[in-house]
Design a protein around this motif. Structure first.
Motif, short mmCIF file in Angstrom:
data_model
loop_
_atom_site.label_atom_id
_atom_site.label_comp_id
_atom_site.label_asym_id
_atom_site.label_seq_id
_atom_site.Cartn_x
_atom_site.Cartn_y
_atom_site.Cartn_z
N LYS A 1 0.86 -1.18 0.00
CA LYS A 1 0.00 0.00 0.00
C LYS A 1 0.90 1.23 0.00
O LYS A 1 1.72 1.39 0.90
N ARG B 1 1.23 3.32 3.14
CA ARG B 1 1.68 2.66 4.37
C ARG B 1 3.10 2.16 4.14
O ARG B 1 3.35 0.95 4.10
N ARG C 1 4.78 -0.42 6.50
CA ARG C 1 4.11 -1.70 6.70
C ARG C 1 4.87 -2.82 5.98
O ARG C 1 5.41 -2.60 4.89
N ARG D 1 -8.79 -12.39 -6.71
CA ARG D 1 -9.84 -11.54 -6.15
C ARG D 1 -10.50 -10.68 -7.22
O ARG D 1 -11.72 -10.51 -7.23
N GLY E 1 -25.32 4.76 -7.95
CA GLY E 1 -24.74 3.51 -7.45
C GLY E 1 -23.39 3.34 -8.12
O GLY E 1 -22.54 4.20 -8.01
N SER E 2 -23.27 2.23 -8.86
CA SER E 2 -22.02 2.02 -9.60
C SER E 2 -22.33 1.82 -11.08
O SER E 2 -21.55 1.22 -11.80
N GLU F 1 -7.50 6.10 -3.90
CA GLU F 1 -8.43 6.45 -2.83
C GLU F 1 -8.35 5.40 -1.73
O GLU F 1 -8.22 5.72 -0.56
N LYS F 2 -8.40 4.13 -2.15
CA LYS F 2 -8.25 3.06 -1.15
C LYS F 2 -6.77 2.77 -0.89
O LYS F 2 -6.44 2.14 0.10
N PRO G 1 -6.67 3.57 10.22
CA PRO G 1 -5.78 3.96 9.12
C PRO G 1 -6.36 3.57 7.76
O PRO G 1 -6.09 4.24 6.76
N ALA G 2 -7.15 2.52 7.72
CA ALA G 2 -7.74 2.09 6.45
C ALA G 2 -9.13 2.72 6.25
O ALA G 2 -9.96 2.17 5.54
N ALA H 1 -10.26 5.04 4.50
CA ALA H 1 -10.69 5.37 3.13
C ALA H 1 -11.31 4.14 2.46
O ALA H 1 -12.33 4.24 1.79
N GLU H 2 -10.70 2.98 2.67
CA GLU H 2 -11.26 1.76 2.09
C GLU H 2 -12.64 1.48 2.66
O GLU H 2 -13.57 1.08 1.97
N ILE I 1 -15.15 4.15 1.21
CA ILE I 1 -15.51 3.95 -0.20
C ILE I 1 -16.47 2.77 -0.34
O ILE I 1 -17.42 2.81 -1.13
N LYS J 1 -20.37 3.07 -1.77
CA LYS J 1 -20.88 2.24 -2.87
C LYS J 1 -22.16 1.50 -2.47
O LYS J 1 -23.16 1.57 -3.16
N ARG J 2 -22.09 0.83 -1.33
CA ARG J 2 -23.26 0.01 -0.92
C ARG J 2 -24.48 0.89 -0.68
O ARG J 2 -25.60 0.53 -1.04
N GLU K 1 -13.30 -7.92 4.86
CA GLU K 1 -12.14 -8.11 3.98
C GLU K 1 -11.05 -7.07 4.28
O GLU K 1 -9.86 -7.41 4.34
N ASP L 1 -7.33 -7.84 5.70
CA ASP L 1 -6.10 -7.35 5.05
C ASP L 1 -5.23 -6.57 6.03
O ASP L 1 -4.00 -6.57 5.92
N GLU L 2 -5.89 -5.90 6.95
CA GLU L 2 -5.16 -5.09 7.93
C GLU L 2 -4.58 -5.93 9.06
O GLU L 2 -3.89 -5.42 9.94
#
Lengths: 315, 439
Positions: A61, A64, A67, A79, A264-265, A280-281, B394-395, B397-398, B401, B405-406, B431, B435-436
């Motif tokens: 990431k 990070r 990390r 995935r 939505g998407s 962003e993520k 720290p995560a 933003a994930e 987002i 969306k949902r 998830e 990951d964290e």
């Protein structure tokens, strides 16, 4: 010894010119000129590509730095390929690509065909038609956002006027059904002139004598269109499709301004989704795998297409 | 000769003096979002410039790009900002990734006590890990999501009579979420002074954090919790509880039946526009905008009033606001800390509130005259008593987002059910925490 153009050119070339310049060979001079370009290509294109491939197998990431970076094997790829949301984004992209190219080719060719006829004001019309593609996509997106506004938007008003519907009764950008089409409309408005210009170049490259010969042979206008015009413009059309396809596959700014990927998407194209993942993520490893998959897809499709294009040109 | 020596000495002295002053006086850059309170801070900071000799520059980013721009700046170790007024959600990342200077030693040395600030703001804006005495920011701008309405419309006899006839109740500020919806639905499509108006503008924005901030304004009053046990990341049964499902269905009904057409991607700006243009009877927005709304010549003053986000099963408001941090990559940290020290002063905090900033200092909030100091001051105090914030991980933003969306898929795009949306959200969040390494 035959007096061919090649031998004439060879005779005209002073022998061993390069060696007269500080003892450098032709090959060495070639490397001096080409070397920097190759270095830049390696540094800007090849190294990042290899680095991206490397990252795609990790959980790295970019936000990070401290990390621990672990090798996750093919997990990122797995995935992505099993994520139903990503497949929906792919579908949205395919829908956008297909319909924008379809309409742009259809309208662009028609416009080029009409503009190619000699009439008064021909050049003025060409200039007017070409104007939209000179604007910034961000400006166009904002501009159309206002046009699509259900309460004050001109687009809704015109559609309402023509169909008798209440302009505020439908939302181009807010409706799941209409939002993808709203983007297709704007992209078509903006980029049809580009296709038109390429087609116009193709049409103007057809020598008049071919049509004159066809006239002598009493071929109908329709026959001339399908046996002369279309085949001779086809390589140009295919080039236009290639350019628009590549451009629209990475379409980002226009869609972000118009819908932000919503509702939505529904209009979240792969480029928007990839940007979300990467910046962003901040799932850099995952986004790298995503980018590689897209790269392979585009590269594969473009290679097949270019082969087909070359075959058409050879005919 | 003597005069030459004197002149030389004077020149050297002047040069030394000017060098000394440039060595001490810094040009500090403060980064924040571009909105009304930022303008108030520019005004307030003039006093700091006079006192300290430092000069202040400001980098204000429009809200939709604020997080992107600032987080990119921090992640790249940029030196643009010496001071950053960053969102509460960033505190975890700011601390763990080393973007923010830890302020404990500085607070101790300067006698700045966190107990001088409202507990909720210290918890939300300053601490990481949550609730521990590890401070990475000073509460700078208290904020919560609240409501405002057309007081002049609510006072009209014809409208009051019509409302009474329609609902059997008197038209007044809502005391529950369901009353809020009822009032909004009453105004939806109503003709007032020859113009069609609508119920309320709410947050539905997809790109940044809009719809999450809007929906949580319904979720919290219904009793929404992120975890079954705080700190456990055990979300199944909490995030997708029956209460949460009901609240999400409520928000969707609100969106579909009581908002203006075309408000499919609206956040702060759109909400303000809808209200100021006389389109809606009510609107949700952050308290930070309320001073500007009250001062508006067309829809402010006597025409506007404010209320706290109504309760349902419990009181609950979505937390906004920010803390001010010193950026770890700044070369001017000493001067930046001077600014923090100056800003923490109770007198400066009082001026901050007077200029339109929301001070979190107890000396301001607990002042007997505070509630009457502005038409929204009492509501602000009440709101800050029941605020909840989004994940500050720290995560974050994930996590954000995924929620954007949902929620947008369900509320605006009408896909699936509320239960499905929240179940999928639990999957997404699980998830992320896996990951964290937290699950």
């Amino acid at each position: 010894m035959s007096d061919t153009p090649a031998t004439r050119a060879a005779a005209a070339t002073p022998p061993r010119v390069a060696r007269k310049i500080k003892g450098l060979s032709d090959r060495a001079i070639a490397w001096i000129f080409v070397g920097p370009t190759i270095f830049l290509l390696l540094a800007i294109n090849i190294f990042p590509l290899i680095w991206t491939i490397n990252l795609s197998f990790t959980n790295f990431k970019a936000n990070r730095i401290g990390r621990e970076v672990k090798n996750v094997g093919l997990r990122n790829y797995e995935r992505i390929l099993t994520d139903s949301d990503i497949w929906l984004n792919m579908q949205a992209t395919a829908h956008f690509l297909f319909w924008t190219i379809f309409f742009q080719v259809l309208i662009g060719f028609t416009l080029a065909y009409l503009i190619n006829k000699k009439f008064k004001g021909n050049d003025l019309w060409t200039t007017i038609i070409v104007l939209p593609m000179m604007l910034s996509p961000a400006v166009v997106g904002n501009f159309w956002k206002f046009l699509y506004q259900p309460q004050i938007g001109l687009f809704n008003y015109v559609v309402g006027f023509l169909t008798g519907r209440d302009p505020s009764s439908f939302e181009m950008l807010g409706s799941v059904e209409l939002a993808p089409w709203s983007i297709v409309i704007v992209d078509t408005w903006m980029w049809t002139p580009f296709v038109m210009l390429i087609c116009l170049a193709g049409l103007r490259s057809i020598p008049d004598y071919i049509y004159e010969a066809a006239e002598v042979d009493r071929a109908s206008k329709l026959r001339q269109f399908f046996t002369i015009t279309i085949p001779m413009v086809l390589p140009f059309l295919m080039l236009a499709i290639l350019f628009r396809g590549i451009e629209n596959f990475k379409m980002f700014d226009l869609v972000v301004q118009l819908t932000g990927g919503g509702p939505g998407s529904t209009t979240e194209l792969t480029s928007i989704n990839l940007k979300r993942e990467a910046f962003e993520k901040w799932r850099t490893g995952y986004a790298s795998a995503y980018a590689i998959i897209l790269f392979v897809t585009v590269f594969g499709l473009a290679s097949i297409y270019v082969k087909a294009l070359n075959k058409v040109k050879e005919r | 000769m003597k005069s030459i020596k004197l002149a030389s000495a004077s020149v050297l002295g002047l040069a030394a003096a000017s060098f000394a002053s440039t060595a001490q006086a810094e040009d500090l850059t403060l980064c924040w979002a571009a909105w009304d309170p930022a303008n108030a801070l520019v005004e307030l900071s003039k006093e700091f410039e006079e006192q300290s000799g430092h000069t202040m520059s400001f980098e204000f980013i429009p809200w939709p790009n604020f997080a992107d721009r600032m987080l990119n700046e921090l992640n790249s170790g940029g030196k643009l900002c010496d001071l950053l007024i960053g969102d509460s959600q960033w505190i975890g990342g700011g601390a763990e990734n080393g973007h923010y200077v830890k302020l404990n030693d500085f607070f101790d040395a300067e006698g700045i006590s966190m107990s001088d600030f409202a507990d909720a703001t210290v918890y939300a804006y300053s601490t990481w890990p949550k609730g521990t005495p590890n401070y990475y920011a000073l509460p700078a701008m208290g904020d919560a999501n609240g409501w405002f309405y057309r007081k002049d419309w609510f006072a009209r006899d014809d409208i009051r009579a019509a409302f009474k006839e329609a609902t059997g109740r008197e038209l007044a500020e809502p005391t529950s979420q369901k009353e809020l919806l009822e009032i909004a639905q009453f105004f939806q499509g109503r003709e007032i002074d020859g113009k069609t108006v609508y119920g309320a503008s709410i947050f539905t924005e997809r790109g940044s954090e809009g719809i999450t901030m809007g929906v949580t304004s319904a979720l919290y009053p219904w009793g929404f919790k992120y975890e079954n046990t705080p700190g456990s990341y055990d979300m199944d049964g909490a995030v997708n509880s029956p209460e949460a499902v009901e609240a999400l269905e409520f928000y969707k009904e609100f969106y579909e039946t009581a908002t203006p057409p075309g408000y499919t991607n609206s956040y702060m700006g759109e909400s303000l526009d809808a209200f100021k243009s006389g389109q809606v009877a009510m609107a949700m927005n952050w308290f930070a905008f309320f001073p500007g709304l009250y001062a508006d010549p067309n829809t402010g003053g006597e025409k506007i009033d404010f209320f706290v986000n109504p309760p349902q099963n419990q009181a609950g408001s979505t937390l906004g606001g920010q803390g001010i941090s010193v950026v770890a990559y700044s070369d001017k940290q000493d001067a930046a800390l001077e600014y923090i020290k100056w800003f923490a002063d109770p007198e400066v905090q009082a001026k901050w509130w007077d200029l339109g900033g929301y001070s979190a200092h107890n000396s301001v909030l607990n002042d007997p005259g505070f509630k009457d100091s502005a038409p929204f001051a009492g509501d602000f105090l009440e709101a800050m008593g029941s605020v909840q914030d989004f994940w500050q991980e720290p995560a974050y933003a994930e996590l954000l987002i995924a929620m954007q969306k949902r929620l947008h898929d369900y509320v605006v795009a009408d896909q699936g059910t509320a239960q499905e949306a929240l179940d999928l959200l639990v999957e997404d969040w699980t998830e992320v925490f896996e990951d964290e390494g937290k699950l």
